[in-house]
Each structure stands twice: as C-alpha cells, then as structure tokens.
Scaffold this motif. Structure first.
Motif, PDB file in Angstrom:
ATOM      1  N   ASN A   1       0.837  -1.195   0.000  1.00 35.10           N
ATOM      2  CA  ASN A   1       0.000   0.000   0.000  1.00 35.10           C
ATOM      3  C   ASN A   1       0.869   1.241   0.000  1.00 35.10           C
ATOM      4  OD1 ASN A   1      -2.583  -1.124  -0.044  1.00 35.10           O
ATOM      5  ND2 ASN A   1      -2.361  -1.678   2.131  1.00 35.10           N
ATOM      6  N   LYS A   2       0.252   2.341  -0.433  1.00 35.63           N
ATOM      7  CA  LYS A   2       0.968   3.598  -0.541  1.00 35.63           C
ATOM      8  C   LYS A   2       1.663   3.992   0.763  1.00 35.63           C
ATOM      9  CE  LYS A   2      -0.056   8.358  -1.622  1.00 35.63           C
ATOM     10  NZ  LYS A   2      -0.848   8.958  -2.694  1.00 35.63           N
ATOM     11  N   ASN A   3       0.945   3.819   1.887  1.00 38.61           N
ATOM     12  CA  ASN A   3       1.522   4.305   3.155  1.00 38.61           C
ATOM     13  C   ASN A   3       2.712   3.476   3.645  1.00 38.61           C
ATOM     14  OD1 ASN A   3       0.044   2.080   3.900  1.00 38.61           O
ATOM     15  ND2 ASN A   3      -1.641   3.304   4.746  1.00 38.61           N
ATOM     16  N   GLU A   4       2.909   2.286   3.046  1.00 36.63           N
ATOM     17  CA  GLU A   4       4.078   1.497   3.445  1.00 36.63           C
ATOM     18  C   GLU A   4       5.303   1.829   2.596  1.00 36.63           C
ATOM     19  OE1 GLU A   4       3.157  -2.821   3.541  1.00 36.63           O
ATOM     20  OE2 GLU A   4       1.183  -2.135   2.924  1.00 36.63           O
TER      21      GLU A   4
END
Lengths: 504, 353
Positions: free
Chosen positions: A223-226
């Motif tokens: 995911n983007k936040n990772e």
C-alpha cells in the motif's frame, strides 16, 4: 472495493526468456495501481497482454469477474481498456482534433463531420482539466499536451481501465504535476489506472497500491503508506544502491573544454548563444526544460550542426566548429540522447557495436581484415565490466533492454579513455539499478581527471552527481551554481526564466 | 532447420500457383498447358545443354544482382546497374579492339580491369552526389542510365562504329582479349553453348563480396552506414568515403557483365545488347535476400526461366513472345511474393504497435 480487472497466473515466454512467470495482478474500480520494476522485469509484457497486443501462454484475464479472451487490441478496447504508450505517435501537421478523429472519422455523405466530435472533445477537456486547444497544430503543442490528446482518444472510447506506460518519462516537472491532477480527476470519476514508471517518488505520490515486478514475477504488492523510495529500490533490485559520494571533493583548475559565445541564428536572429567551461575532474551539469536549446547544443557538440559564430576550445586548441572526425581524434566521447538513432547500430551485434568508432585501432584489424577473436574478447571484457545482460557478445543490440543498450554505449565510450565526455540524458528510460551504475561510472571517470559535460533534463540527476550546475534557458546559460551551494528550488526557479540572485 | 523447410514449402506452393495461372493463359492461347510446361521444364533440366544454357543466362544476372545487393548493404538503392554495365562494356570493348597487339596474359586482365573501373566510376558519380549534396541515389542512378545509354549509343554508331556494318556495333575485339568458352576446358560439354568462364568469375565475385562485407574493416563500415548512417557518422566514419566506395564496388559488379557479354560471347559491343539485366538485378537481389551467395541461387532461377521461355518460343507458334514474357513475369511475381509479404507484414507490425 470491487475488483475490476483480475489477471490470474499469467505466463508468457519469448524463446528461453520467461517474460511473465505466473503473474497475478488485480485492479479495483477508482484505483491507481503503480507498477515498478527494472528494465526487462516484465512490466511492458504484462500490459501488452492486458491490452491484447500479446497473447499469454497460459493464465486468465477476468473483467468484472467474467473471463475474457483478447485476440486483438479491439477486443480489449471493447472491454473499455485503453493504453497510452510510451512512444505515442501523432501526425505533426494535423490539428489536435484531427488527430483525435484520425482512423474513425465521422463521415456523412463523404464529408467529415468534425463539429459533432469537437463538442465532445471540449466537454472532456473541461471535465478533466486537460487544458489544450483542439484546433492547435500538434507540432505547436508540448509533449505533455500531446500526451493529453492520446488520453482524450482513449476517453472518447469510453475507457474505464487506463494503462499508462512510462507517462512521465519525457515530461517536465510542471507537466508532471498537471498530469497528476488529471489522473486524480479521472480517479474521482471511477476510472481505474495502471501506472508504470521508473520514477519512484512519482509512483509513490500518485498510486494507491504499488506492485513490484522482478524477473517476470510480481514480487510483492504494497500500500501507498508502506512505501518509500529506499524500500521500493531494495524490493526491486534485492540490494541497496548507493552513489559513490566523493563528487564534491576534487575539481581541477584547468579548463578542459570551453564554449565562447557559440551561436546559432535563424532569420538573422540569434536564438542560441552559449558560453560555458568544463574543468578537468568535474562534472558540469546543464539543466533546463526541454526545448530551451539542449537539442541544438548537442547537435553542435556532436558535429551535426555548424554554429554561426563563436569559439570552441579543447585543451587550449581553438576551433570554429566540431566534426565527428575531430571528436574521434581528440578522444572526446559522446553519449547521445537518442541512443538508438545516434548511439547504436541496432542490427549489429553487441561486439560489433563495441568497436563502433574504435575500428581504426590497430589491434582490431590487420591488412583490412577484422580480427574477430580480439574484438569479441574486448566486447566480453566490456560486457563483464559493465554487467551487460545477457552475457552474449553475439546477440543483436536491438534485442537488449533499454538499460543494457545504454550500458553498451557507455562501455564503448568509456573504453576510449576519453579526456572529455559529453553525456546527454544518459539515464533516461533506464531502470534504477542501471541508473546508479551509470552515474557511478561517470563519477569514476571524473575522479580519473576527465571533464564531463552532462546535459540532462533530470534535476535529481544533476544534484546527485555534478560539481556545478548551469541553467539553460531560451538558448542561453542564465546562471552557473556550485551544486553544494544551491538547491532544487533555486534551480527550478532559474529554469523557468528567473533572474540569478547570487554569483556561482 | 524448420525455418528453411517452411521457406522451401512456401516456394513450392508459389511455383504451383504460378503454373496454375500461367496454365490458364496458355489454355486461352490455344495450347495444351501440360505440353508447354513439359517443354519448359525439359528445356531447363532435360539436357546438359539446357543446364549450361541456364547458367549462361544467369551469369550477367549474378553480376547485376550482386551490384544491387551490395549497394543495399550500404544503404543505397542502385537502380543504375543498367547504365553501369553499358559503360563497363563499352570500356572493355574499346580496350579490346584498340590494343590488338597485346598478348592475352596482359589484355584479358586489362579489359576486365577497365570494365570494373568503367562501371565503378559511373556508379560512384551517384555515390558522390548522394554524399556531397544529399541528392537521392534512386533519381541519380535512373538519370545516369539515360545518359549512359545515349553515350554508348552514340559511340557505337559514331566514332567506334565498325565501318561497313548496318547496325550500331563496334569492331570485334582482339582474339587475345577473348576468354575461353566452357567446352575448351571441359571437352565433354557441347560446343553449341556459349557458356564461358565468366560464370566462374561471377561465382568468385559473389564470394568476394561476401568476404568483403563480413570479414573486412571496410565491409564493417559499409554495413554500419547501411544500417544507421547517423550513428556511423557520429562514430567518426566518413559517409562521403563509404558512400563513394559502396557505389564504386556496386557499379564495378555491374560493369563486369561485360566479361560475359563482350569478352566471352559477342566479342564486341552491340548497342542495346542488354534486355534489362540491370533492372532484373533488383529482382534477383530481392529474391536472394540481398545475400551475395543468395544472389547466385536467385540468378540461376531467373536464368532457368529465361531458358525455358526461349524453348517454348521456339516450339510453339500459337504462344507469342509476349505471352511468354507474361508467364515469366507471373512466375517471378509468385516467387517474390514471399518477400513482398514479409515487407507488408513488417509494415503491419509497426502500425499495430
């Protein structure tokens, strides 16, 4: 979220090469899904399969949960899939609108009914903020605007699934921002986007999820936040990449190469006038937005364009213009920006390309006969040293990936032991691993005392390896800065025509 | 291996197709196709004579095919083999009928050399214009054909005309400039066939071209310019030099047609002796895939068709010469269609992407 596209266990081989190996990929409605991976990791193959350009050896494609078979791009278009290719081709001498209707002209009684389409085009332009005039000639439009024409073509077919292959490769910073705004609007109206790129910060910025491809497989999806650049790099290459950071240390005093008021005129008007100086043991970066004279400067430096005035100095020797023969005699190497057109003979093998420009060296021919064994040995040495894949001097260069093609040029040019190197966008279109490799090589050459002139449209590149940065704006060098004493904001400001604030 | 089988299969299919269509034409002319075809085939393969005639007809085509193929390797389309072969032939004939007192050891190599230089220089005019001014070699070679044909026409009917003859031709060349016919070397072969040792010179030339292109520095540079002139230029190769040399060698191969026509067969320059060898060379090169050794096979194929056609012409009253030309054209078209299809397929591929 609903899964709009599912690609299940897709495999595709070309000869012995498994380009896609049991790949699983899905795309949800209203999602931007980034795909990253090195050259030859299989991204393009996967996208071509989804767009019906290639048939998979095995595996299934499901659209809205239903299994589909694509025998041609038309089948894919019917399923509302559209693709913007990296090298899109428009007809230069037609208007934007004419390009949009090209191939499916709305005809009534043998006449083209442009107006019906025009309204639709204008509606789409407004809706997604595409921002160009459909009546403008294509050759008057920037690359970014041309790309939007391609987007409109797809939207006119009512595409819901949009594949973008390296859409930012040749865009300027502000055009990338504009593109991202468009993509966000598309996303808001429930379009799904597959976004392929080498530029990791951009992928992280725009994507909701990111899939990393490695050797034909999806290595992982995060995911983007990772995601961050370091992590993606490591996932892509399986190793940590680093630049040798010695580049500020040494810069000789003697200029190796100098341009003094080198001019080009058109209709008596001077549209290019360049003065610059490259010292021994330094990399001078010339940055600027594409179209501010880079092409002309490269043309003069490679001897294809004769300047209309000015002086060129190399190690004190003064010249009025440059010829390729002189470059060869003076041991000046050049990495041209158009690698396929100017740098390589595509239909030649790797070993034949390795001696392009070096054929006059005595060891390579005896009584006019090529010494193939010696040439192949030399090529093998370069392949080894520069990690050119595959390890095969007999393969034709056109079958290599872009990064490896660029390495062939680099290997050949550096093997000439140049005292001065002109490098034009040496890492454009090259994967991250090769990019680091190439930059490290340039640094190494510089350390040996050679001067390097780096003409690049990639500011990051300029900041990561140069000693000084010169800004090219409207055919003139508007400022020269020590890399350590400036920042991207100042350079960006200068690139857009800002005034210089301090001496460099 | 599979690839070659496919090629051969395709060739067989296209030959069958050609025979079918020409069979219809023969039917319309009022002859039995099977009869005509058996004459055609027998004429080629039925006798030693037929085979030797085929080789005789193929000799000039090997030279012109090589000429076109070699230029194409260097990225130049030489339509001018016709003019180059005329200039080379006139030069050879001139030396042959002027230096009559020279011994064969000197005169034969000298005439051959002169024909090479004549054809070569004529070819390099187009090469020079291309390199210096960028004017297109296709146009230039076509124009140079007209000039060459008029020039030799004038010479053979004017200053070099054999006094007393009704037709424009030069005097016979000296006995010591003539090259031997095949039956003087292999007495078992029939004397009626004009096949001479120029056939072997043609084979040797093809091998020479192959070696030159593949194994020499010059060949490397020629191929490099042929594939990508921009990259070659940037690497320091002189385009002027390579274009000139490419066209010189190409023209020289065309000029060597005179070895067969002047030194080995007619023993003089006859105006308009070529039935279009230079233009046939384009088709020969295409079918031979521009490979010097492929050109030999392809030229022999064309030679066979000429031989077969000739026999049909002699044997049948109802089939006129023109019909034979049509049949020959159909056969060539069918065989070359493979090449045309691959060109079209390539173009399709580009538009698909």
């Amino acid at each position: 979220m609903k899964k709009l596209v599912e690609m299940l266990n897709i495999s595709k081989s070309f000869g012995d090469v498994r380009a896609n190996d049991n790949v699983n990929l899905d795309l949800c409605e209203g999602e931007i899904h980034g795909i990253v991976g090195g050259n030859g990791a299989g991204k393009s193959t996967l996208m071509k399969i989804l767009f019906g350009l290639l048939k998979p050896d095995s595996g299934k494609i499901k659209i809205n949960g239903e299994e589909k078979r694509f025998n041609s791009t038309q089948d894919a278009i019917n399923e509302k899939i559209g693709m913007v290719h990296q090298d899109f081709v428009l007809v230069d001498t037609l208007s934007a609108l004419d390009n949009i209707i090209l191939g499916r002209e709305p005809v009534k009684f043998g006449f083209i009914k442009r107006e019906d389409v025009k309204d639709e085009v204008i509606r789409l332009i407004k809706k997604y903020g595409l921002n160009f005039n459909p009546d403008d000639m294509v050759n008057k439009l920037t690359l970014g605007e041309q790309q939007r024409i391609e987007l409109i073509k797809i939207l006119m077919q009512d595409a819901k699934i949009i594949i973008l292959d390296e859409p930012t490769a040749s865009l300027t910073v502000s055009e990338v921002d504009a593109l991202f705004n468009i993509l966000k609007k598309l996303k808001d109206s429930k379009k799904s986007i597959l976004f392929i790129s080498h530029k990791l910060p951009e992928v992280i910025e725009i994507s909701d999820r990111i899939s990393i491809m490695r050797q034909g497989k999806i290595y992982t999806t995060i995911n983007k936040n990772e995601a961050n650049v370091e992590k993606l790099t490591e996932l892509m290459t399986g190793e940590e990449l680093k630049l040798e950071d010695s580049f500020y240390l040494f810069s000789g005093k003697e200029p190796v190469f100098k341009l003094e008021n080198v001019k080009l005129k058109k209709n008596r008007e001077v549209y290019l006038n360049i003065s610059l100086e490259v010292k021994e043991g330094e990399i001078l970066g010339v940055v600027g937005i594409e179209g501010n004279g880079q092409k002309e400067l490269e043309g003069i430096l490679s001897g294809f364009i004769k300047p209309d005035g000015g002086k060129i100095f190399f190690k004190g020797q003064c010249k009025r213009n440059i010829s390729p023969e002189w470059l060869k005699e003076s041991k000046i190497s050049i990495i041209p920006s158009r690698k396929i057109e100017d740098g390589l003979v595509e239909d030649f093998t790797v070993y034949e390309n390795c001696i392009l420009g070096r054929i006059d060296e005595k060891k390579f021919s005896k009584f006019g006969l090529l010494q193939k064994k010696i040439i192949v040995k030399e090529a093998e040495k370069l392949i080894d040293e520069f990690n050119i894949e595959p390890y095969n001097p007999y393969i034709r260069v056109k079958y290599l990936s872009g990064g490896n093609q660029q390495k062939v040029i680099l290997a050949r040019e550096l093997s000439k032991n140049p005292e001065f190197l002109i490098a034009c966008n040496p890492t454009r279109g090259v994967d991250i691993k090769s990019t680091f490799f190439i930059r490290n090589r340039l640094l190494k050459l510089k350390e040996k005392g050679a001067g390097i002139l780096l003409i690049t449209s990639d500011i990051d590149e300029a900041f990561s390896i140069t000693s000084r940065i010169a800004v090219l704006y409207r055919g003139r060098i508007t400022g020269v800065f020590n890399t350590r004493e400036t920042d991207e904001r100042e350079i960006g400001f200068m690139m857009l025509g800002g005034e210089k604030r301090k001496a460099g | 291996m599979k690839k070659y089988l496919k090629e051969i299969l395709f060739l067989l299919i296209s030959i069958c197709g050609a025979f079918f269509i020409s069979g219809l034409i023969i039917l319309f002319s009022g002859e039995h196709p099977s009869e005509v075809f058996s004459i055609f085939i027998e004429g080629i393969f039925g006798s030693t004579e037929g085979i030797l005639y085929t080789l005789f007809f193929s000799t000039p085509l090997i030279f012109t095919g090589l000429s076109v193929a070699f230029a194409l390797k260097g990225g130049l389309f030489n339509i001018g083999a016709e003019g180059q072969l005329y200039i080379g032939s006139m030069a050879a004939a001139f030396v042959g009928f002027t230096l009559v007192n020279f011994p064969p050891v000197v005169l034969i190599p000298l005439t051959i050399l002169v024909s090479i230089i004549g054809g070569g220089l004529w070819g390099s005019i187009a090469g020079f214009l291309k390199a210096k001014f960028g004017s297109h070699e296709v146009i230039n070679t076509i124009m140079l054909n007209f000039i060459a044909i008029s020039l030799v026409g004038y010479l053979s009917s004017g200053p070099f005309k054999n006094p007393g003859d009704q037709i424009p031709q030069t005097p016979l060349i000296s006995e010591s400039a003539r090259i031997p016919e095949i039956h003087t070397i292999f007495p078992a072969f029939p004397e009626t066939v004009p096949l001479n040792i120029s056939f072997f010179i043609a084979i040797f030339s093809a091998i020479f071209a192959y070696v030159l292109l593949k194994y020499t520095k010059l060949g490397y540079e020629i191929r490099s310019v042929g594939f990508n002139p921009d990259a070659s230029r940037l690497s320091g190769i002189s385009l002027i030099k390579i274009n000139l040399l490419t066209m010189f060698i190409s023209g020289a191969f065309a000029g060597m047609v005179s070895i067969n026509e002047v030194l080995g067969y007619r023993y003089r320059f006859l105006n308009n002796f070529s039935p279009g060898y230079g233009y046939f060379g384009i088709a020969v090169a295409l079918l031979g895939k521009n490979h010097p050794l492929g050109v030999i096979a392809s030229a022999i194929f064309f030679g066979a068709i000429s031989r077969g056609g000739l026999l049909v012409d002699i044997h049948s009253d109802r089939i006129s010469r023109d019909v034979i030309f049509v049949i020959q054209g159909i056969i060539i078209l069918f065989v070359i269609s493979r090449e045309l299809m691959s060109v079209i397929a390539k173009r399709k591929k580009y538009t698909a992407l």
